[in-house]
Design a protein around this motif. Structure first.
Motif, PDB file in Angstrom:
ATOM      1  N   LEU A  74      -9.156   9.427   1.012  1.00 57.30           N
ATOM      2  CA  LEU A  74      -8.505   8.598   0.286  1.00 57.30           C
ATOM      3  C   LEU A  74      -6.912   9.232   0.124  1.00 57.30           C
ATOM      4  O   LEU A  74      -5.958   8.418   0.089  1.00 57.30           O
ATOM      5  CB  LEU A  74      -9.124   8.323  -1.252  1.00 57.30           C
ATOM      6  N   ILE A  75      -7.070  10.359  -0.087  1.00 55.43           N
ATOM      7  CA  ILE A  75      -5.655  11.242  -0.370  1.00 55.43           C
ATOM      8  C   ILE A  75      -5.079  11.206   1.056  1.00 55.43           C
ATOM      9  O   ILE A  75      -3.756  10.883   1.087  1.00 55.43           O
ATOM     10  CB  ILE A  75      -5.938  12.668  -1.071  1.00 55.43           C
ATOM     11  N   ALA A  76      -5.745  11.526   2.085  1.00 50.49           N
ATOM     12  CA  ALA A  76      -4.985  11.552   3.394  1.00 50.49           C
ATOM     13  C   ALA A  76      -4.497  10.251   3.839  1.00 50.49           C
ATOM     14  O   ALA A  76      -3.370  10.087   4.630  1.00 50.49           O
ATOM     15  CB  ALA A  76      -5.939  12.325   4.483  1.00 50.49           C
ATOM     16  N   HIS A  77      -5.100   9.267   3.448  1.00 43.53           N
ATOM     17  CA  HIS A  77      -4.769   7.839   3.994  1.00 43.53           C
ATOM     18  C   HIS A  77      -4.312   6.994   2.852  1.00 43.53           C
ATOM     19  O   HIS A  77      -4.431   5.708   2.969  1.00 43.53           O
ATOM     20  CB  HIS A  77      -5.863   7.221   4.704  1.00 43.53           C
ATOM     21  N   PHE A  78      -3.805   7.368   2.059  1.00 43.03           N
ATOM     22  CA  PHE A  78      -3.223   6.651   0.813  1.00 43.03           C
ATOM     23  C   PHE A  78      -1.933   5.846   1.188  1.00 43.03           C
ATOM     24  O   PHE A  78      -2.162   4.493   0.555  1.00 43.03           O
ATOM     25  CB  PHE A  78      -2.513   7.810  -0.340  1.00 43.03           C
ATOM     26  N   GLU A  79      -1.237   5.958   2.041  1.00 43.34           N
ATOM     27  CA  GLU A  79      -0.495   4.856   2.482  1.00 43.34           C
ATOM     28  C   GLU A  79      -0.974   3.721   3.165  1.00 43.34           C
ATOM     29  O   GLU A  79      -0.522   2.594   2.883  1.00 43.34           O
ATOM     30  CB  GLU A  79       0.723   5.678   3.457  1.00 43.34           C
ATOM     31  N   LEU A  80      -1.907   3.969   3.991  1.00 47.26           N
ATOM     32  CA  LEU A  80      -2.513   3.005   4.654  1.00 47.26           C
ATOM     33  C   LEU A  80      -3.364   2.107   3.729  1.00 47.26           C
ATOM     34  O   LEU A  80      -3.356   0.957   3.954  1.00 47.26           O
ATOM     35  CB  LEU A  80      -3.509   3.412   5.708  1.00 47.26           C
ATOM     36  N   ILE A  81      -3.926   2.709   2.887  1.00 53.42           N
ATOM     37  CA  ILE A  81      -4.837   2.089   1.842  1.00 53.42           C
ATOM     38  C   ILE A  81      -3.755   1.160   0.913  1.00 53.42           C
ATOM     39  O   ILE A  81      -4.237  -0.108   0.588  1.00 53.42           O
ATOM     40  CB  ILE A  81      -5.627   3.056   0.828  1.00 53.42           C
ATOM     41  N   GLY A  82      -2.663   1.856   0.660  1.00 50.66           N
ATOM     42  CA  GLY A  82      -1.687   1.015  -0.083  1.00 50.66           C
ATOM     43  C   GLY A  82      -1.299  -0.254   0.599  1.00 50.66           C
ATOM     44  O   GLY A  82      -1.111  -1.438   0.068  1.00 50.66           O
ATOM     45  N   LYS A  83      -1.131  -0.241   1.953  1.00 55.12           N
ATOM     46  CA  LYS A  83      -0.721  -1.643   2.578  1.00 55.12           C
ATOM     47  C   LYS A  83      -1.565  -2.586   2.557  1.00 55.12           C
ATOM     48  O   LYS A  83      -1.284  -3.817   2.598  1.00 55.12           O
ATOM     49  CB  LYS A  83      -0.374  -1.031   3.992  1.00 55.12           C
ATOM     50  N   ASP A  84      -2.905  -2.254   2.600  1.00 51.37           N
ATOM     51  CA  ASP A  84      -4.092  -3.266   2.562  1.00 51.37           C
ATOM     52  C   ASP A  84      -4.733  -3.293   1.082  1.00 51.37           C
ATOM     53  O   ASP A  84      -6.002  -3.400   1.153  1.00 51.37           O
ATOM     54  CB  ASP A  84      -5.017  -2.813   3.555  1.00 51.37           C
ATOM     55  N   LEU A  85      -4.207  -2.822   0.114  1.00 54.18           N
ATOM     56  CA  LEU A  85      -4.837  -2.811  -1.335  1.00 54.18           C
ATOM     57  C   LEU A  85      -5.186  -4.131  -1.821  1.00 54.18           C
ATOM     58  O   LEU A  85      -6.418  -4.010  -2.349  1.00 54.18           O
ATOM     59  CB  LEU A  85      -3.727  -2.248  -2.384  1.00 54.18           C
ATOM     60  N   TRP A  86      -4.724  -5.184  -1.341  1.00 48.91           N
ATOM     61  CA  TRP A  86      -5.038  -6.511  -2.126  1.00 48.91           C
ATOM     62  C   TRP A  86      -6.623  -7.052  -1.220  1.00 48.91           C
ATOM     63  O   TRP A  86      -7.270  -7.325  -1.795  1.00 48.91           O
ATOM     64  CB  TRP A  86      -4.061  -7.538  -2.343  1.00 48.91           C
ATOM     65  N   PRO A  87      -6.532  -6.694  -0.093  1.00 52.31           N
ATOM     66  CA  PRO A  87      -7.783  -6.905   0.464  1.00 52.31           C
ATOM     67  C   PRO A  87      -8.792  -6.162   0.074  1.00 52.31           C
ATOM     68  O   PRO A  87     -10.027  -6.767   0.127  1.00 52.31           O
ATOM     69  CB  PRO A  87      -7.586  -7.147   2.020  1.00 52.31           C
ATOM     70  N   ILE A  88      -8.684  -4.970   0.017  1.00 54.23           N
ATOM     71  CA  ILE A  88      -9.490  -3.767  -0.175  1.00 54.23           C
ATOM     72  C   ILE A  88     -10.066  -4.232  -1.780  1.00 54.23           C
ATOM     73  O   ILE A  88     -11.424  -4.270  -1.845  1.00 54.23           O
ATOM     74  CB  ILE A  88      -9.027  -2.571  -0.324  1.00 54.23           C
ATOM     75  N   ILE A  89      -9.367  -4.638  -2.691  1.00 55.45           N
ATOM     76  CA  ILE A  89      -9.572  -4.847  -4.050  1.00 55.45           C
ATOM     77  C   ILE A  89     -10.386  -6.296  -3.980  1.00 55.45           C
ATOM     78  O   ILE A  89     -11.396  -6.142  -4.956  1.00 55.45           O
ATOM     79  CB  ILE A  89      -8.390  -5.200  -4.995  1.00 55.45           C
ATOM     80  N   PHE A  90      -9.950  -7.239  -3.404  1.00 58.56           N
ATOM     81  CA  PHE A  90     -10.846  -8.529  -3.236  1.00 58.56           C
ATOM     82  C   PHE A  90     -12.103  -8.363  -2.712  1.00 58.56           C
ATOM     83  O   PHE A  90     -13.137  -8.777  -3.094  1.00 58.56           O
ATOM     84  CB  PHE A  90      -9.912  -9.569  -2.270  1.00 58.56           C
TER      85      PHE A  90
END
Length: 120
Positions: A74-90
């Motif tokens: 999660l820490i290493a790919h924080f930016e990548l996760i941030g870009k797809d945050l809404w699909p991940i939350i959904f």
């Protein structure tokens, strides 16, 4: 010796799961298929052997350590996760809701079945 036997059973089920997944080209991870194989074996056997229980309890004792690599990811790919945050939350919300609904329905059915047995 029982610990070695229990771990051998767990690893054999994982190996069989990998063989099934790769052999049939299934889009499911091998360890998941291995858990299904283990479940089927335990249902047929009718109980959990002591050696398997010992190995499982030993692994569960250190389960929290298995979350460390996920946290690092999660820490290493924080930016990548941030870009797809809404699909991940959904996805997390929907999958949690489906899990709760299925669990509730199963509990309801099991309670009905148990009540029918008690009434007899």
């Amino acid at each position: 010796m029982p610990l070695i036997m229990g771990m051998s059973v767990l690893l054999a089920c994982q190996f069989l799961g990998e063989l099934v997944t790769r052999g049939w080209g299934l889009p499911v991870p091998g360890p998941v298929i291995g858990m299904v194989i283990l479940l089927i074996g335990l249902l047929i056997w009718g109980k959990v052997p002591g050696s398997l229980r010992l190995a499982g309890e030993g692994l569960l004792r250190y389960l929290t350590l298995l979350f460390v690599p996920a946290g690092v990811g999660l820490i290493a790919h924080f930016e990548l996760i941030g870009k797809d945050l809404w699909p991940i939350i959904f996805t997390l919300v929907v999958s949690t809701a489906v899990t709760l609904a299925v669990t509730g329905k199963m509990l309801e059915q099991l309670n009905r079945r148990r009540n029918r047995r008690v009434e007899r």
